[in-house]
Design a protein around this motif. Structure first.
Motif, PDB file in Angstrom:
ATOM      1  N   VAL A  86      66.905  20.899  48.146  1.00  0.00           N
ATOM      2  CA  VAL A  86      67.320  19.493  48.161  1.00  0.00           C
ATOM      3  C   VAL A  86      68.367  19.265  47.064  1.00  0.00           C
ATOM      4  CG1 VAL A  86      66.548  17.117  47.746  1.00  0.00           C
ATOM      5  CG2 VAL A  86      65.162  18.658  49.149  1.00  0.00           C
ATOM      6  N   ARG A  87      69.424  18.545  47.400  1.00  0.00           N
ATOM      7  CA  ARG A  87      70.540  18.335  46.467  1.00  0.00           C
ATOM      8  C   ARG A  87      70.285  17.224  45.459  1.00  0.00           C
ATOM      9  NH1 ARG A  87      74.754  14.763  46.095  1.00  0.00           N
ATOM     10  NH2 ARG A  87      73.947  13.645  47.911  1.00  0.00           N
ATOM     11  N   HIS A  88      69.574  16.168  45.868  1.00  0.00           N
ATOM     12  CA  HIS A  88      69.545  14.941  45.068  1.00  0.00           C
ATOM     13  C   HIS A  88      68.204  14.231  45.251  1.00  0.00           C
ATOM     14  CE1 HIS A  88      71.720  10.790  44.233  1.00  0.00           C
ATOM     15  NE2 HIS A  88      70.935  11.158  43.239  1.00  0.00           N
ATOM     16  N   LEU A  89      67.578  13.835  44.155  1.00  0.00           N
ATOM     17  CA  LEU A  89      66.348  13.044  44.207  1.00  0.00           C
ATOM     18  C   LEU A  89      66.573  11.742  43.448  1.00  0.00           C
ATOM     19  CD1 LEU A  89      62.711  14.111  44.123  1.00  0.00           C
ATOM     20  CD2 LEU A  89      63.422  12.287  42.577  1.00  0.00           C
ATOM     21  N   VAL A  90      66.319  10.623  44.132  1.00  0.00           N
ATOM     22  CA  VAL A  90      66.470   9.291  43.546  1.00  0.00           C
ATOM     23  C   VAL A  90      65.080   8.709  43.322  1.00  0.00           C
ATOM     24  CG1 VAL A  90      67.448   6.984  43.834  1.00  0.00           C
ATOM     25  CG2 VAL A  90      68.642   8.976  44.794  1.00  0.00           C
ATOM     26  N   SER A 118      63.335  19.028  36.336  1.00  0.00           N
ATOM     27  CA  SER A 118      63.036  19.713  37.592  1.00  0.00           C
ATOM     28  C   SER A 118      64.087  20.734  38.011  1.00  0.00           C
ATOM     29  CB  SER A 118      62.892  18.678  38.715  1.00  0.00           C
ATOM     30  OG  SER A 118      64.144  18.057  38.979  1.00  0.00           O
ATOM     31  N   GLY A 119      65.299  20.607  37.486  1.00  0.00           N
ATOM     32  CA  GLY A 119      66.381  21.467  37.942  1.00  0.00           C
ATOM     33  C   GLY A 119      67.124  20.906  39.144  1.00  0.00           C
ATOM     34  N   LEU A 120      66.640  19.782  39.695  1.00  0.00           N
ATOM     35  CA  LEU A 120      67.312  19.115  40.810  1.00  0.00           C
ATOM     36  C   LEU A 120      68.351  18.144  40.279  1.00  0.00           C
ATOM     37  CD1 LEU A 120      64.157  18.151  42.911  1.00  0.00           C
ATOM     38  CD2 LEU A 120      65.724  20.027  43.407  1.00  0.00           C
ATOM     39  N   GLY A 121      69.329  17.807  41.113  1.00  0.00           N
ATOM     40  CA  GLY A 121      70.184  16.681  40.800  1.00  0.00           C
ATOM     41  C   GLY A 121      69.349  15.409  40.922  1.00  0.00           C
ATOM     42  N   TRP A 122      69.461  14.493  39.978  1.00  0.00           N
ATOM     43  CA  TRP A 122      68.564  13.339  39.995  1.00  0.00           C
ATOM     44  C   TRP A 122      69.250  12.054  39.555  1.00  0.00           C
ATOM     45  CZ3 TRP A 122      67.675  10.891  35.285  1.00  0.00           C
ATOM     46  CH2 TRP A 122      67.997  11.623  34.133  1.00  0.00           C
ATOM     47  N   THR A 123      68.666  10.951  40.026  1.00  0.00           N
ATOM     48  CA  THR A 123      69.072   9.607  39.627  1.00  0.00           C
ATOM     49  C   THR A 123      67.804   8.787  39.438  1.00  0.00           C
ATOM     50  OG1 THR A 123      71.123   9.740  40.924  1.00  0.00           O
ATOM     51  CG2 THR A 123      70.366   7.543  40.291  1.00  0.00           C
ATOM     52  N   ALA A 168      69.684   2.456  48.187  1.00  0.00           N
ATOM     53  CA  ALA A 168      70.408   3.059  49.304  1.00  0.00           C
ATOM     54  C   ALA A 168      71.799   3.497  48.855  1.00  0.00           C
ATOM     55  CB  ALA A 168      70.508   2.060  50.456  1.00  0.00           C
ATOM     56  N   GLU A 169      72.441   2.675  48.049  1.00  0.00           N
ATOM     57  CA  GLU A 169      73.756   3.028  47.513  1.00  0.00           C
ATOM     58  C   GLU A 169      73.682   4.289  46.661  1.00  0.00           C
ATOM     59  OE1 GLU A 169      77.230   0.651  45.062  1.00  0.00           O
ATOM     60  OE2 GLU A 169      75.151   0.404  44.405  1.00  0.00           O
ATOM     61  N   LEU A 170      72.685   4.358  45.794  1.00  0.00           N
ATOM     62  CA  LEU A 170      72.531   5.527  44.928  1.00  0.00           C
ATOM     63  C   LEU A 170      72.214   6.781  45.736  1.00  0.00           C
ATOM     64  CD1 LEU A 170      70.470   3.864  42.061  1.00  0.00           C
ATOM     65  CD2 LEU A 170      72.844   4.651  41.916  1.00  0.00           C
ATOM     66  N   SER A 174      76.443  10.705  44.368  1.00  0.00           N
ATOM     67  CA  SER A 174      76.109  11.941  43.659  1.00  0.00           C
ATOM     68  C   SER A 174      75.035  11.663  42.614  1.00  0.00           C
ATOM     69  CB  SER A 174      77.362  12.495  42.971  1.00  0.00           C
ATOM     70  OG  SER A 174      78.362  12.796  43.915  1.00  0.00           O
ATOM     71  N   PRO A 175      74.283  12.685  42.186  1.00  0.00           N
ATOM     72  CA  PRO A 175      73.298  12.497  41.119  1.00  0.00           C
ATOM     73  C   PRO A 175      73.950  11.858  39.896  1.00  0.00           C
ATOM     74  CG  PRO A 175      73.023  14.645  42.133  1.00  0.00           C
ATOM     75  CD  PRO A 175      74.278  14.075  42.712  1.00  0.00           C
ATOM     76  N   ALA A 176      73.316  10.804  39.369  1.00  0.00           N
ATOM     77  CA  ALA A 176      73.941  10.026  38.298  1.00  0.00           C
ATOM     78  C   ALA A 176      73.080   9.932  37.046  1.00  0.00           C
ATOM     79  CB  ALA A 176      74.256   8.619  38.810  1.00  0.00           C
ATOM     80  N   GLY A 177      71.916  10.622  37.024  1.00  0.00           N
ATOM     81  CA  GLY A 177      71.034  10.510  35.870  1.00  0.00           C
ATOM     82  C   GLY A 177      70.408   9.131  35.800  1.00  0.00           C
TER      83      GLY A 177
END
Length: 251
Positions: A86-90, A118-123, A168-170, A174-177
């Motif tokens: 998985v690329r991105h977790l919000v 986690s090592g995942l891209g996250w927001t 939904a926008e996030l 892209s992952p934005a922290g």
């Protein structure tokens, strides 16, 4: 078209996030304990979770339980997400989880830390309490002829639909922290909010402010759960009550 998994996708927030993403043409999978075909208890994990995340690009993690188990659930979700690429977790969190030593807030903060490592891209988006939550709380408290409230505490409720729009926008970005917090448009005392609720529902109750004790109460009283500098919400609590039609139609 992006494939997105929304955990807690049948809940107050997750349902709206799902609707917005689908309206934009994205494939959305809804995960909850009872929603087929992805009926999964995140606290247990298992093959059903692996199937839910397979081929998913982004996860919007709305599932949560004040009763406990959020850290365990997040651990299972993060492991499955890593395995699936998985690329991105919000993640939706709460304003003040790092300032208010309240049990549920501590759990939300712990989940934030797990996601960061986690090592995942996250927001991560933190918001103030939803209007719906205040209505549920006031509904319970007003069952008694005397409505007891913690003295000196204010709140900054926000419209859940506005939070859904932001999530939904996030999810589509892209992952934005850790992104900027979202707070409701008004900071008001619980006393004032409760009286607005009573007026809207046609109920007469004696409202009594009760001093409490403990670190969590002191943190709430000092406004640790508020973000007046980020009062970006538009919908007011009074407007929300008006749209619901009050208790005369079954709050």
């Amino acid at each position: 078209m992006t494939t997105i998994l929304v955990t807690g996708g049948t809940g107050t927030l997750g349902r709206l996030v799902t609707e917005r993403l689908r309206a934009d043409g994205h494939e959305v999978r809804v995960l909850s304990r009872h929603a087929q075909p992805y009926a999964v208890d995140l606290r247990k994990g298992g093959p059903g979770l692996d199937a839910a995340v397979a081929g998913v690009d982004t996860i919007v993690h709305c599932a949560s339980s004040p009763g406990g188990g959020d850290e365990e659930a997040a651990g299972h979700l993060l492991t499955a997400a890593r395995n699936a690429g998985v690329r991105h977790l919000v993640y939706i969190s709460i304003v003040g989880v790092d300032r208010v030593p309240f049990g549920y807030y501590k759990s939300k903060l712990a989940v934030e830390r797990l996601i960061e490592k986690s090592g995942l891209g996250w927001t991560v988006l933190r918001t103030t309490q939803f209007h719906d939550l205040l209505v549920r709380v006031f509904g319970i408290l007003s069952k008694s002829p005397v409505m007891l409230l913690p003295a000196g505490v204010k709140d900054q409720p926000i419209e859940v639909a506005e939070v859904a729009d932001r999530l939904a926008e996030l999810a589509l970005g892209s992952p934005a922290g850790r992104v900027e917090d979202m707070g409701g448009p008004e900071v008001r005392t619980l006393d004032a909010l409760a009286r607005a609720y009573l007026a809207a529902t046609g109920r007469r109750r004696l409202v009594v402010n009760v001093p409490l004790w403990g670190k969590a109460y002191r943190a709430f009283r000092s406004g640790g759960h508020l973000t007046p500098g980020r009062a970006v919400g538009k919908g007011t609590f009074g407007g929300y009550l008006g749209r619901r039609g009050g208790g005369r139609r079954g709050v």
